[in-house]
Design a protein around this motif. Structure first.
Motif, PDB file in Angstrom:
ATOM      1  N   ILE A 104       0.834  -1.201   0.000  1.00 36.73           N
ATOM      2  CA  ILE A 104       0.000   0.000   0.000  1.00 36.73           C
ATOM      3  C   ILE A 104       0.869   1.252   0.000  1.00 36.73           C
ATOM      4  N   LEU A 129      -8.654   1.498   5.500  1.00 34.10           N
ATOM      5  CA  LEU A 129      -7.956   2.501   4.694  1.00 34.10           C
ATOM      6  C   LEU A 129      -8.920   3.654   4.431  1.00 34.10           C
ATOM      7  N   MET A 142      -5.741  -1.253  -3.055  1.00 37.56           N
ATOM      8  CA  MET A 142      -5.226  -0.865  -1.739  1.00 37.56           C
ATOM      9  C   MET A 142      -6.263  -1.100  -0.654  1.00 37.56           C
TER      10      MET A 142
END
Length: 417
Positions: free
Chosen positions: A331, A395, A384
């Motif tokens: 990521i 995230l 991601m």
């Protein structure tokens, strides 16, 4: 839809019509009418008993008269209980209705087609019925929708914040406060519709990601195959030819040149193999850990660019699991690469610290162009997010056109399975 009353009911009049003076007087009249009926029954029973007793005495004597008197007392007791038995009042029915409507999670509304006669607490939370103009408009909307039976029908209603609510409405004709009205049960489907839309978007993203990942895997395999064949294979072939030439070479100087060439080719081949393996998984991640691998990767990416790199990579209290390290590294790698390729940033910062919630926090911030978060999203952002979720983390991406991008990643030290 419903017959309009000549005297519109006030909003939220409440389902207690029996509590009015008219309802109370009606209840008193019913109670008073039962006393003459009871007296008439008693007099008729006494007369009938007297006549029957005289007739029996002339034939059988006092024992039969006593039995008849006992039977008559039982009959009079039963009649008295029947006549004086409490009759459910409208107050009781209204209280039960109010308790049920208050406990219901769905909105309950009673309307005569022009005004709202009653609304339960759920309706007041869902709809802006405390505004008289809105209440009348809602009554008109429901009246215009119409209904032919008691099956649910869909409606779009405006909520308290003027948002459009997708609802399912059940209507039933009732008699309320001497007026023909409709009882409406309104079930809010907005959350379900939003969840369905979000699920459809997620399914489309997953399908696009699955197809894209398959394509990337094939591209990566072709790239590795091409590198192995063109670079590594040719280098090994050159080493073999140099070795064969040096074996048959009688000149010592030439033989030494061939050996030097073999050593040079071997060194370059090892370097190519190392670079190829780094693309698959950096050795620093296994040998030195996440912190060292992030520093090395960031310095490698920004080594030949004018973009300023700010590194703040702290030491973690303990080493995360392999899956968490891999997710965090990839990521961070994708975030830094996007900042260099697409953001046109002049400064990029990368921070890694231990989180107070027994995890690790990665933050990548750039001062680039940013993008519209509600616009089309690239596959990199989706990948991601999927990496973070698969490792048990979360995230978040904050960005806007012209305001740069900030990516926050939170991961546990061990992935949850």
């Amino acid at each position: 839809m419903a017959r309009r009353s000549a005297n519109p009911l006030p909003m939220d009049a409440g389902p207690a019509p029996a509590s009015s003076p008219t309802a109370a007087a009606s209840g008193q009249r019913r109670h008073c009418l039962r006393l003459p009926v009871l007296a008439s029954l008693i007099v008729a029973a006494l007369l009938a008993g007297a006549v029957l007793a005289i007739a029996v005495m002339q034939r059988t004597g006092w024992q039969s008269v006593t039995a008849i008197a006992l039977l008559l007392c039982v009959v009079l007791g039963l009649l008295t209980r029947r006549v004086l038995r409490p009759v459910p009042s409208a107050d009781t029915d209204a209280a039960v209705f109010q308790q049920l409507a208050t406990a219901m999670p769905d909105a309950v509304v009673i309307s005569d087609g022009r005004t709202l006669a009653y609304a339960n607490p759920a309706a007041k939370r869902l709809l802006a019925i405390d505004t008289p103009a809105y209440a009348q408009r809602l009554a008109n909307d429901i009246a215009l929708a119409g209904c032919s039976d008691e099956t649910p029908f869909p409606m779009s209603l405006r909520g308290r914040n003027d948002e459009v609510l997708q609802c399912s409405v059940i209507a039933r004709p009732i008699r309320f406060a001497q007026t023909s009205c409709y009882l409406f049960v309104i079930h809010d489907l907005s959350e379900i519709e939003r969840g369905r839309a979000a699920l459809a978007v997620s399914n489309a993203e997953l399908q696009a990601m699955a197809g894209r990942l398959f394509s990337l895997q094939e591209d990566e395999r072709r790239s590795i195959s091409r590198d192995l064949h063109d670079d590594i294979g040719q280098a090994i072939t050159a080493i073999k030819l140099a070795a064969c030439a040096s074996r048959d070479e009688t000149d010592t100087a030439r033989r030494q040149d061939d050996i030097d060439q073999i050593i040079e080719l071997a060194d370059s081949t090892v370097t190519k193999l190392r670079n190829l393996s780094m693309l698959l998984r950096p050795p620093q991640l296994d040998a030195l850990g996440l912190e060292a691998a992030l520093r090395w990767q960031a310095n490698m990416l920004f080594r030949s660019t004018p973009v300023e790199l700010l590194l703040d990579v702290g030491n973690l209290p303990r080493r995360p699991s392999n899956e968490v390290e891999q997710a965090c590294f990839r990521i961070a790698q994708e975030s830094l690469t996007n900042a260099l390729r697409h953001a046109r940033a002049s400064q990029v910062s990368l921070q890694l610290h231990a989180d107070a919630d027994s995890g690790l926090q990665l933050r990548v911030v750039d001062d680039g162009e940013g993008f519209d978060p509600d616009g089309p999203r690239g596959l990199g952002m989706i990948v991601m997010r999927e990496r973070a979720q698969s490792a048990g983390g979360s995230l978040s991406i904050e960005t806007a056109p012209g305001e740069g991008t900030r990516i926050d990643l939170h991961l546990p030290y061990a992935a949850a399975h």
